[in-house]
Design a protein around this motif. Structure first.
Motif, PDB file in Angstrom:
ATOM      1  N   TRP A  84    -106.238  -8.243 -14.577  1.00 31.36           N
ATOM      2  CA  TRP A  84    -106.555  -6.817 -14.499  1.00 31.36           C
ATOM      3  C   TRP A  84    -108.063  -6.632 -14.296  1.00 31.36           C
ATOM      4  O   TRP A  84    -108.839  -7.562 -14.457  1.00 31.36           O
ATOM      5  N   GLY A 105     -98.359   2.534  -9.249  1.00 31.30           N
ATOM      6  CA  GLY A 105     -97.667   1.374  -9.793  1.00 31.30           C
ATOM      7  C   GLY A 105     -96.187   1.605 -10.018  1.00 31.30           C
ATOM      8  O   GLY A 105     -95.602   2.607  -9.595  1.00 31.30           O
ATOM      9  N   GLY A 120     -92.906   0.627 -13.129  1.00 32.99           N
ATOM     10  CA  GLY A 120     -92.640   0.177 -14.480  1.00 32.99           C
ATOM     11  C   GLY A 120     -93.123   1.166 -15.525  1.00 32.99           C
ATOM     12  O   GLY A 120     -93.329   2.355 -15.254  1.00 32.99           O
ATOM     13  N   GLN A 121     -93.341   0.657 -16.735  1.00 34.21           N
ATOM     14  CA  GLN A 121     -93.751   1.491 -17.845  1.00 34.21           C
ATOM     15  C   GLN A 121     -95.199   1.949 -17.680  1.00 34.21           C
ATOM     16  O   GLN A 121     -95.950   1.439 -16.857  1.00 34.21           O
ATOM     17  N   ASP A 173     -97.927  -0.601 -17.693  1.00 36.20           N
ATOM     18  CA  ASP A 173     -97.869  -1.577 -16.607  1.00 36.20           C
ATOM     19  C   ASP A 173     -98.564  -1.073 -15.350  1.00 36.20           C
ATOM     20  O   ASP A 173     -98.786  -1.844 -14.414  1.00 36.20           O
ATOM     21  N   ARG A 174     -98.883   0.208 -15.324  1.00 40.29           N
ATOM     22  CA  ARG A 174     -99.517   0.824 -14.158  1.00 40.29           C
ATOM     23  C   ARG A 174    -101.007   1.045 -14.431  1.00 40.29           C
ATOM     24  O   ARG A 174    -101.431   0.981 -15.578  1.00 40.29           O
ATOM     25  N   PRO A 180    -104.170  -3.270 -12.692  1.00 42.93           N
ATOM     26  CA  PRO A 180    -103.929  -4.581 -12.091  1.00 42.93           C
ATOM     27  C   PRO A 180    -104.963  -4.829 -10.993  1.00 42.93           C
ATOM     28  O   PRO A 180    -105.306  -3.922 -10.235  1.00 42.93           O
TER      29      PRO A 180
END
Length: 556
Positions: free
Chosen positions: A320, A489, A491-492, A495-496, A512
């Motif tokens: 990240w 992003g 997902g949850q 995660d973004r 990320p």
């Protein structure tokens, strides 16, 4: 569609309303344990959730993996509508104080020099409230406002800010405790035991004692330190750093170093690390709308400060990056847009301060910065006061706006930001002093005190319109960015790419690594969008600077 959520001892009740505020169907009961899953299903319909206080609803939803797109935070909205000049004629603004009025009256605390906008805010009360009735009153107040679009945008941005504050706390700012410990050791020495001073502070203290020729020096007590300095021959009125810097004496250098390192230890030392950093995350407690101007406050953990000495401990997770962005010269640019001063807007096409130099108003960039600070904070002496006449000639509309706001404040009046947040009126003590000084035969001392008090409140209102509108811009920037980051992003939430830190005109996004460049693009696009939302087609630029880094210390 709106969905109003209400809690009672029987659980949660949800009531759906259409866009006009009319009830759709019967109220629906939802068990507390089923609420996250139920909200997750209804969220697919893109409603705007209506609740009393985001901090009472949203953290539990986030913990269960449920993110909501929009909400109406009734408590924050109520505070704005209650005080705004745009809604002064509404039933809400003229109703007796009730359970929705949870903030300490701002007028009860007059601004003090150096802390013009720090007002106390008490936590929400537990008195019974009716969200449905309150929401109806708020909609009525907005519909009847002098400019519904302005105040409506402010309420939407304020509520989005409430969601963002909850999300920042849930995600947390990534902090490496071992790196933080190492930085503290470099600056202060090993972790002290009990009430001992860190080794570096003890060393500086011994140097001060040797220079002053006495062991009776306690730099942690301003009163005792002042006595020791005066005994040592220093003619100082206080122990403030800015005053000490003007004194030519060998004790000043170690004393200033001691004060700087002592602040670090107190604010972000080992106790802060033990208390506020867990599982590699600092989870700040922000208070949206926590100051009179709408700037955020903090209820603990030093969320509004992270000293440069320890920023290297804010480290992105493996794979990240941190994207650090701040709005360049935000408040002067806001002033040029507020006043529609096209000459100042033109000066801000690039570096605003260089543009002011190019206009011929001042000779150097440093003078331009001092002049603008003087304009926004009411300098009458020093370099700021000296440069004001030339600045006024170059940018008459901008200076006229802040001067007008100052005169309004000096008379005890109220000023309002671009979107509709209004300044609090001065308190009863202020008015009593002004009235007493106006009575025939009032003493010279009383009249001087009244003039000083009046000018102080004028400085408050002068900057209120600029600082408050800048806070609105920042809210709109973050609100737009929040949606843009979500779309990058999958997902949850965690995660973004997501926001992890905010300080007035600066944000940090944790992302990320492969999306870092896209985050930079979205930061800039959101900044431009915020300017258009608030100021329309006025030709004012709101540039931002960005840095993609592995740790916060690399950003500046």
């Amino acid at each position: 569609m709106y969905v109003v959520l209400t809690r009672s001892n029987r659980g949660v009740t949800a009531l759906r309303l259409d866009d006009a505020g009319s009830v759709l169907g019967e109220p629906e009961g939802v068990a507390e344990t089923e609420l996250p899953a139920w909200v997750g299903r209804v969220e697919r319909e893109r409603p705007r959730w209506v609740w009393d206080d985001s901090t009472r609803w949203y953290p539990a939803l986030l913990a269960a993996g449920v993110r909501v797109e929009r909400c109406v935070d009734l408590r924050l909205s109520h505070q704005i509508l209650r005080a705004s000049t745009l809604t002064a004629a509404s039933a809400l603004a003229n109703a007796p104080l009730g359970p929705w009025d949870n903030a300490t009256p701002l007028a009860e605390k007059a601004p003090a020099s150096g802390a013009l906008f720090d007002f106390d805010v008490e936590p929400a009360t537990d008195a019974p409230t009716d969200p449905v009735a309150e929401f109806a009153l708020q909609r009525e107040a907005v519909a009847g406002a002098a400019e519904p679009g302005r105040i409506g945008l402010l309420l939407a941005a304020e509520s989005a800010g409430a969601l963002i504050a909850c999300e920042i706390k849930a995600a947390g700012l990534p902090v490496r405790a071992d790196v933080h410990e190492g930085l503290l050791a470099e600056l202060l020495g090993d972790r002290p035991r009990g009430s001992e001073r860190p080794a570096r502070l003890e060393e500086l203290l011994e140097r001060m004692r040797a220079i002053l020729g006495t062991h009776d020096v306690n730099p942690d007590s301003p009163a005792e330190l002042l006595k020791a300095l005066r005994r040592g021959g220093l003619q100082v009125a206080s122990t403030r750093s800015w005053e000490l810097k003007e004194v030519n004496h060998p004790v000043v250098a170690p004393l200033l170093e001691y004060k700087k390192l002592s602040r670090l230890q107190t604010a972000n030392g080992w106790n802060w690390l033990d208390t506020w950093v867990a599982d590699g995350r600092f989870r700040p407690d922000y208070v949206p709308g926590g100051t009179a101007t709408g700037r955020w406050g903090a209820s603990g953990g030093g969320a509004l400060q992270l000293p440069k000495q320890v920023r290297g401990a804010v480290v992105a997770d493996p794979g990240w990056k941190l994207v650090v962005a701040d709005a360049a010269q935000l408040e002067p640019r806001v002033l040029s847009a507020l006043s529609a001063d096209r000459a100042m807007a033109e000066a801000g096409r690039g570096d605003l301060y260089e543009g002011i130099v190019a206009s011929g108003a001042v000779k150097t960039r440093a003078e331009a910065k001092v002049a603008m600070l003087g304009a926004m904070y009411g300098a009458t002496a020093g370099d700021g006061g000296r440069l004001m006449p030339a600045l006024t000639r170059a940018f008459p509309q901008a200076i006229a706006m802040v001067e007008g706001a100052a005169r309004t404040g000096e008379r005890g009046g109220t000023v309002t930001t671009r979107l509709g947040r209004s300044s609090p009126p001065p308190g009863e003590a202020w008015r009593e002093l002004q009235e007493g000084a106006s009575v025939q035969g009032a003493s010279d001392a009383l009249q001087r005190a009244a003039r000083t008090q009046s000018r102080s409140w004028g400085r408050f209102t002068r900057n209120f319109i600029v600082q408050g509108t800048a806070a609105e811009w920042a809210l709109c920037w973050m609100a737009g960015l929040r949606g843009r980051l979500w779309s990058l992003g999958t997902g949850q939430f965690a995660d973004r790419p997501h926001l992890v830190f905010f300080l007035h005109d600066e944000v940090i996004v944790h992302t990320p690594a492969e999306l870092a460049d896209s985050v930079v693009d979205e930061l800039r696009a959101a900044a431009s969008e915020a300017g258009r939302l608030i100021f329309g087609g006025l030709p004012v630029d709101f540039p931002i600077t960005t840095a993609v880094v592995d740790n916060y210390g690399q950003a500046k």
